[in-house]
Scaffold this motif. Structure first.
Motif, short mmCIF file in Angstrom:
data_model
loop_
_atom_site.label_atom_id
_atom_site.label_comp_id
_atom_site.label_asym_id
_atom_site.label_seq_id
_atom_site.Cartn_x
_atom_site.Cartn_y
_atom_site.Cartn_z
N TRP A 187 -21.61 22.72 13.74
CA TRP A 187 -21.60 21.92 12.66
C TRP A 187 -20.91 22.22 11.60
CZ3 TRP A 187 -26.39 18.31 11.89
CH2 TRP A 187 -27.00 17.95 13.13
N CYS A 240 -13.10 17.34 3.29
CA CYS A 240 -12.42 17.21 4.48
C CYS A 240 -12.99 16.08 5.16
CB CYS A 240 -12.44 18.40 5.37
SG CYS A 240 -11.77 18.05 6.94
N PHE A 255 -14.75 23.51 5.62
CA PHE A 255 -13.81 23.86 6.89
C PHE A 255 -12.28 23.83 6.75
CE2 PHE A 255 -12.77 21.57 11.27
CZ PHE A 255 -13.64 22.70 11.96
N ILE A 268 -13.04 16.80 11.08
CA ILE A 268 -13.99 17.68 11.43
C ILE A 268 -14.18 17.46 12.95
CG2 ILE A 268 -16.38 18.70 11.22
CD1 ILE A 268 -16.09 18.18 8.16
N GLU A 269 -14.47 16.25 13.23
CA GLU A 269 -14.94 15.66 14.66
C GLU A 269 -13.75 16.03 15.36
OE1 GLU A 269 -17.76 14.93 15.79
OE2 GLU A 269 -18.84 14.12 14.14
N HIS A 310 -19.18 18.99 15.28
CA HIS A 310 -20.08 17.84 14.55
C HIS A 310 -20.00 17.93 13.14
CE1 HIS A 310 -23.21 15.02 14.56
NE2 HIS A 310 -23.79 15.69 13.39
N ALA A 311 -19.69 16.66 12.56
CA ALA A 311 -19.68 16.65 10.97
C ALA A 311 -21.02 16.32 10.67
CB ALA A 311 -18.85 15.57 10.66
N ARG A 348 -12.17 26.86 10.31
CA ARG A 348 -11.79 26.44 11.65
C ARG A 348 -11.89 27.58 12.47
NH1 ARG A 348 -9.17 21.38 11.63
NH2 ARG A 348 -9.47 20.42 9.54
N ALA A 351 -14.85 13.40 7.70
CA ALA A 351 -15.50 13.87 8.81
C ALA A 351 -14.67 13.63 10.24
CB ALA A 351 -16.95 12.67 8.99
N GLU A 352 -13.79 12.56 10.24
CA GLU A 352 -13.09 12.44 11.31
C GLU A 352 -11.99 13.65 11.76
OE1 GLU A 352 -13.09 10.17 8.45
OE2 GLU A 352 -13.96 8.56 9.46
N TYR A 380 -19.61 21.02 7.44
CA TYR A 380 -19.57 19.80 6.20
C TYR A 380 -18.79 20.55 5.27
CZ TYR A 380 -20.66 17.19 2.02
OH TYR A 380 -20.50 16.17 1.05
N ASP A 381 -18.02 19.48 4.78
CA ASP A 381 -16.71 19.82 3.54
C ASP A 381 -16.59 18.65 2.74
OD1 ASP A 381 -14.30 20.17 2.20
OD2 ASP A 381 -13.64 21.79 3.76
#
Length: 306
Positions: A159, A165, A140, A170-171, A176-177, A145, A167-168, A161-162
């Protein structure tokens, strides 16, 4: 300082003009070597260069040894696996990239290929829509992005996943993380790859991982060829005739994919992610500005071999 624009695949003329204006305006000398066909040409051209601006050109220990005055190499683009970072560090050469300058161009290509793929390669056969489908973005960063931004316009459920990075973060982008890479692959209708080619990621996208994908799922690769385990993916796609693979990095096994996965596989003739007039200019000008900043005040903000 002498700055060499070393590009086997040249910048657009407008980009070269802009690079020259920035560098010469700061008092630097600019030379160019474009469309070279022999490595010896590059080795000769770099011998008195203090800085290089490159695209996909290979800058390894041999090139650095031929350039005793070299202080900085800027890769106009995000990926920099064509530069030997260890050799550069050993010689005290700063290596930079220009993150974000090609991001929108790559992201738009993802959706160009996706629409082409879900509409059965425009053969006249009934296809499907992206609206309501779940898109999984692996990594991400800048490109990821931008992919998320465009996907929302298509009405997709996004969705990501990184591993690097939170999760907060991404959210916070309205995405959605996923809890893991495994969950991302298992839960999404489309997976878009944006990971770099590193010791950790090379060959990591393999048959075992992709075998967990949903029926009719699509894998899109605008990242790097090396992240794909071609043999196991090809074997899987022969077994799972519902899966599709779209890429702008032609695999070594391109002929086998095309013959054995007809109607479910597409590769562009050459890497196309950054091939827009805008990205070409943006990355080139960013490279010139970074070189000016480095020689003016030692700015190393985008150094990748720290």
């Amino acid at each position: 300082m002498k700055v060499l624009i070393l590009t086997e695949k040249p910048f657009a003329p407008a980009a070269v003009a802009g690079i020259r204006e920035i560098l010469e305006g700061a008092g630097h000398e600019v030379a160019t070597l474009e469309k070279y066909t022999e490595r010896a040409q590059a080795l000769e051209a770099v011998k008195d260069a203090n800085a290089l601006i490159i695209r996909s050109d290979k800058v390894d220990a041999e090139v650095m040894a031929a350039a005793p005055e070299l202080k900085i190499v800027v890769r106009a683009g995000a990926g920099y696996d064509n530069v030997d970072l260890a050799a550069a560090t050993e010689r005290g050469i700063v290596v930079m990239n220009t993150p974000g300058q090609n991001a929108n161009a790559v992201a738009e290509l993802v959706f160009g290929m996706l629409v082409f793929g879900v509409r059965q390669f425009f053969t006249g056969k009934a296809g499907s829509e992206l609206l309501g489908k779940r898109l999984g973005i692996l990594a991400f960063g800048n490109v990821g992005r931008n992919v998320a931004r465009i996907a929302k316009g298509f009405g997709m459920d996004v969705w990501a996943y990184d591993a690097y990075c939170p999760a907060e973060a991404i959210e916070a982008a309205g995405v959605h993380a996923a809890a893991s890479q495994a969950e991302l692959f298992a839960e999404c209708d489309v997976i878009s790859l944006h990971i770099p080619a590193t010791a950790e990621t090379k060959g990591s996208i393999n048959g075992a991982l992709c075998g967990t994908m949903k029926k009719g799922a699509i894998l899109v690769n605008t990242a790097r060829k090396e992240v794909i385990d071609e043999a196991s993916l090809l074997a899987l796609m022969q077994e799972r005739t519902d899966l599709r693979y779209l890429t702008d990095i032609k695999p070594d096994a391109d002929a086998d994919f095309a013959a054995k996965c007809e109607g479910r596989y597409f590769a562009t003739p050459k890497k196309m992610g950054a091939q827009t007039a805008e990205a070409n200019v943006n990355a080139g000008l960013a490279a010139a500005r970074q070189i000016c900043g480095y020689f003016a005040d030692g700015c190393t903000k985008f150094q990748v071999n720290k």
